[in-house]
Write a protein that holds these residues in place. Structure first.
Motif, mmCIF file in Angstrom:
data_model
loop_
_atom_site.group_PDB
_atom_site.id
_atom_site.type_symbol
_atom_site.label_atom_id
_atom_site.label_comp_id
_atom_site.label_asym_id
_atom_site.label_seq_id
_atom_site.Cartn_x
_atom_site.Cartn_y
_atom_site.Cartn_z
ATOM 1 N N LEU A 122 -2.615 4.435 5.866
ATOM 2 C CA LEU A 122 -1.359 4.973 6.389
ATOM 3 C C LEU A 122 -0.943 6.195 5.587
ATOM 4 N N ASP A 154 6.305 -6.698 8.880
ATOM 5 C CA ASP A 154 7.022 -5.436 8.750
ATOM 6 C C ASP A 154 6.199 -4.224 9.185
ATOM 7 N N TYR A 155 4.881 -4.245 8.929
ATOM 8 C CA TYR A 155 4.057 -3.061 9.145
ATOM 9 C C TYR A 155 3.113 -3.165 10.341
ATOM 10 N N SER A 209 1.260 5.168 11.759
ATOM 11 C CA SER A 209 1.308 3.712 11.885
ATOM 12 C C SER A 209 0.595 3.243 13.155
ATOM 13 N N LEU A 243 -2.390 -0.009 3.966
ATOM 14 C CA LEU A 243 -1.322 0.890 3.554
ATOM 15 C C LEU A 243 -1.904 2.186 2.990
ATOM 16 N N ARG A 269 6.776 1.230 -3.149
ATOM 17 C CA ARG A 269 6.034 0.585 -2.058
ATOM 18 C C ARG A 269 4.520 0.811 -2.149
ATOM 19 N N GLU A 314 5.046 9.370 10.110
ATOM 20 C CA GLU A 314 4.885 7.928 9.884
ATOM 21 C C GLU A 314 4.655 7.161 11.179
#
Length: 845
Positions: free
Chosen positions: A175, A164-165, A198, A172, A133, A194
């Motif tokens: 993150l 999705d995020y 996020s 990302l 990922r 996480e």
């Protein structure tokens, strides 16, 4: 232009762990190569790229490793089984004309990042294939990341990523800067998981913005404290997580267009690895690879200027040794450099019945043809497929061209339709040399080749089926299915798909609240083992198990049998001689080995296999043959005494293990001893034994220890067998049959343990298989020689079945028992139970 950029290490790892360990007969591992190429070909087919690049990591440290000593320090080294396949994958890709890209000081991710930026900047499309990922940060309007998962590929576009995020792909990196990445040993901010990370990225966008504004925010004191303490860790983590997009690689996208493949070299490589299915997928002939070796000049290649003539009776009379093929009613044979063909049935029969020594491929089909035409096939000397099988039981294809490629024999493709026939001589010569060097000549000549005729006869004769009985049984099962289904619906309160594990799991464990035993990503496990443990909780569990039994019997056996009944009213199953690794015979169309007998309802199926009018079935079953083989092979005095004295081996074992007189052994003790007796042969452990007999692991461990103490030579034999298998890479049966065990070379302890169990069991199971084959040959020959109205019609596991005229049933039963018991001079007697009846069921009752 459309570029497919592949994360080579990620996909190779996924392939390696996703496919069981495979190897060729030399012990070279191939599962990662096979899996990688399957993934590669599938994605090339889906994306249809103009250019392809496969990026790999180098072993030397990158700029990240040099800057941060702890980066990826927790990574385990590549397993040796995978490490040996890595260079082969790179070599194969290069031979296919696909560019392999590696960059000193940089990771494969950086190569992918650079290639994706090249495409974005130039207005070209880029598809990044990876299982990691991390590469999702590369997504933009021109870059799609194909994330390979266990279930399916996910095509990540900017829109899909945001769905999705909840933020854009480039974030990302931020993150990971906060939450860290344990797989890469990136610390992140201590205490920030996480979910929190996020939420912070969604609100602040980047760690830079977060650190500029978090002190005056409404964040909790705890989060603020963690952020304050982790400011340097966050910066370092972001730097480590950021994929470089300017690695010093070839920036000309045109150079990544595939060049012409070297099919000859690919063929040689994959033939050596015995990866013939992959060759087929690549559209390359395995045989052609043997004809284009670089060390052989074209003018030096073997040439046969064979002229094809029509076969005549006169020619047949002069033949002494020849190779032949028989395909679709056409016979072609080679005598020296002369080739003759015919489709005349009388000439074919005359050739088959002649005293000419014959070498061929797939002889069983030829025996069947001869039998169907009231003729015979005599003087069979060689069968290429059977030779290939003996030399390599793990291969999936024993066709002439594949065997030529595997053994480096020239395949005469330049001779067109005659290629297969003309190649047989060199192939047979090579195979026989190999057979001799492996010590399997006697096994070939006295067991496997004669068995071919026996199996052909059994297939040709078939077994009579009571069609009406099967149909009526199907009606009964349908009624039981409907009745059981309704009982399940009534208990649940609604209808659902009982055959769907997902829906059944929801009903049992969520709606009815039964204790869930196992849960996977796809839902609750509802396999037989789980349901058996839940029988006592609710009636529905018992009904579900019954429903499965009824539907299995109906679909597989009732429908399956009816579909296979020939015009003569008989089923002619196909016996497979080159299928199993232990040497056992298997069958298909239908699979007679799997006819269910453990349940009374399943055993009813045997009623429909019957004798013809005026005939009787005779069933002879070896009693505990594998235990007797073990006693013979290991020579243990106590075990030998139990068999030679005629005692019940399980009772005798119980008396030995529990150290008490035989008359004091209880049924429970005998049952435990029986489980140990058979379990030991298969290398059973205490945990599995405890589960089988319903006792504690500690008690099961003691049973095994006591057993091995009472039968010390059993343990000695198994330990010696395993030690030799580690040293040699294979085990052998009493008759010289070999089985290679690549699992023993694995660094994976679970695979190695499985290899040990195979090593323990194969000499016993394989020897038992050899004994049954020899018995089949002897019974077949006796029945022929004594001209009895009887034929061997079935072999199922350890039993043989004869159909004979009722008038000679007693004589045939005596003959069958005599041949099976006297098949080999053993330390212990082979016991055979013989029964007769009109149906298979009757003969077993």
């Amino acid at each position: 232009m459309k570029l497919l950029a592949i994360d080579g290490n990620s996909i190779l790892n996924r392939a390696f762990y996703g496919i069981k360990l495979l190897s060729n007969k030399k012990g070279q591992f191939t599962n990662a190569i096979f899996g990688f190429m399957n993934i590669y070909l599938r994605n090339v087919g889906d994306v249809k790229p103009d250019a392809v690049a496969v990026a790999f990591d180098l072993r030397s440290p990158t700029f990240r490793h040099k800057a941060v000593a702890t980066y990826k320090a927790n990574r385990k080294g590549m397993p040796p089984e995978l490490a040996e396949q890595l260079p082969r994958v790179k070599e194969l890709l290069t031979l296919m004309g696909v560019k392999v890209v590696e960059c000193e000081g940089y990771e494969a991710d950086d190569v992918l990042g650079t290639l994706s930026k090249l495409c974005s900047d130039s207005g070209n499309e880029c598809y990044v294939l990876t299982g990691d990922r991390d590469s999702l940060q590369l997504i933009d309007d021109k870059v799609t990341v194909i994330l390979a998962t266990n279930k399916e590929n996910i095509y990540y576009t900017p829109q899909r990523f945001t769905e999705d995020y909840g933020f854009e792909p480039i974030k990302l990196i931020d993150l990971k800067a906060l939450m860290g990445d344990s797989s890469d040993n990136i610390s992140g901010v201590a205490g920030i998981g996480e979910k929190t990370a996020s939420a912070l990225i969604k609100e602040y966008g980047s760690i830079e913005n977060l650190y500029e504004n978090y002190e005056d925010s409404t964040l909790t004191k705890g989060v603020k404290a963690k952020l304050a303490a982790g400011v340097e860790a966050a910066k370092e983590s972001k730097w480590l997580a950021t994929i470089v997009r300017s690695a010093p690689i070839d920036t000309d996208l045109e150079s990544y267009k595939p060049t012409a493949p070297d099919n000859g070299a690919i063929g040689r490589m994959l033939s050596e690895l015995e990866m013939f299915k992959l060759l087929d997928k690549l559209g390359i002939s395995a045989a052609d690879s043997t004809n284009s070796a670089p060390e052989v000049k074209a003018e030096e290649a073997p040439v046969i200027n064979a002229e094809v003539g029509e076969l005549t009776a006169d020619i047949i009379g002069k033949l002494t040794e020849c190779e032949y093929l028989f395909r679709d009613g056409k016979l072609s044979l080679r005598d020296g450099d002369n080739v003759y063909t015919t489709e005349n049935e009388e000439l074919i029969k005359a050739f088959f019945a002649s005293d000419c020594g014959k070498s061929t491929d797939d002889a069983k089909a030829h025996y069947r043809w001869a039998m169907a035409h009231d003729s015979e096939l005599k003087k069979l000397k060689n069968d290429a497929a059977i030779c290939g099988y003996l030399l390599n039981t793990s291969a999936s294809d024993y066709a002439v061209d594949k065997l030529c490629a595997e053994y480096g024999v020239h395949y005469y493709s330049e001779n067109g339709d005659l290629a297969e026939l003309l190649s047989l001589r060199g192939l047979i010569s090579k195979l026989r040399t190999e057979i001799e060097s492996e010590g399997m000549t006697e096994l070939l000549e006295t067991v496997e080749l004669p068995l071919t005729e026996v199996l052909a006869s059994m297939e040709d004769t078939g077994v009579l089926i009571d069609k009406k009985g099967v149909e009526d049984f199907g009606v009964y099962l349908s009624e039981m299915i409907e009745e059981t289904q309704q009982m399940i619906y009534d208990e649940v309160g609604h209808e659902f798909n009982i055959s769907s594990p997902k829906q059944l799991g929801t009903v049992l464990f969520e709606e009815m609240g039964l204790p869930a035993k196992k849960k996977t990503k796809s839902g609750y496990s509802t396999n037989a083992e789980v349901l058996e443990e839940l029988r006592s909780y609710a009636p529905i569990v018992d009904n579900v198990l019954k429903y499965r039994q009824y539907t299995k019997l109906n679909s597989t056996y009732v429908v399956g049998l009816l579909d296979k009944i020939a015009p003569d009213g008989r089923i002619h199953t196909w016996f497979r001689q080159t299928e199993t690794r232990t040497g056992r015979i298997s069958s298909t169309e239908p699979n007679m080995q799997n006819i269910p007998v453990r349940t009374e309802l399943g055993a009813q199926m045997r009623k429909f296999f019957t004798a013809d009018e005026g005939k009787t079935l005779i069933d002879a079953d070896y009693s505990q043959i594998e235990l007797r083989v073990m006693a013979h092979l290991c020579g243990d005095e106590n075990m030998t005494e139990a068999f030679t004295s005629g005692e019940d081996i399980h009772t005798s074992t119980a008396a030995q293990v529990f150290d008490m007189p035989i008359f004091m052994v209880t049924p429970e003790m005998r049952s435990a001893a029986k489980a140990v007796n058979f379990g030991i042969i298969y290398g059973i452990g205490a945990f599995s034994l405890a589960k089988d007999i319903g006792t504690s692991v500690a008690k099961a461990k003691k049973y095994i220890a006591d057993y091995l103490a009472k039968y010390p030579k059993v343990n000695e034999f198994m330990e010696t067998t395993v030690d030799n298998a580690f040293k040699d890479g294979y085990v052998t049966t009493m008759f010289g049959r070999k089985r290679r065990i690549p699992e023993l070379s694995s660094s994976n302890k679970m695979l190695q343990a499985a290899g040990k169990r195979i090593a323990m069991n194969t000499p016993v199971q394989g020897t038992a298989a050899d004994l049954i084959k020899i018995a089949m040959i002897n019974v077949y020959n006796r029945l022929k020689a004594e001209k009895l109205g009887a034929k061997l019609i079935l072999q199922v596991h350890d039993e043989l079945i004869i159909e004979c005229d009722t008038a000679c049933a007693d004589k045939c039963a005596e003959l069958l028992k005599e041949e099976m018991q006297g098949v080999y001079d053993m330390r212990v007697p082979l016991a055979v139970d013989v029964h007769t009846g009109h149906s298979w069921y009757d003969a077993k009752s």
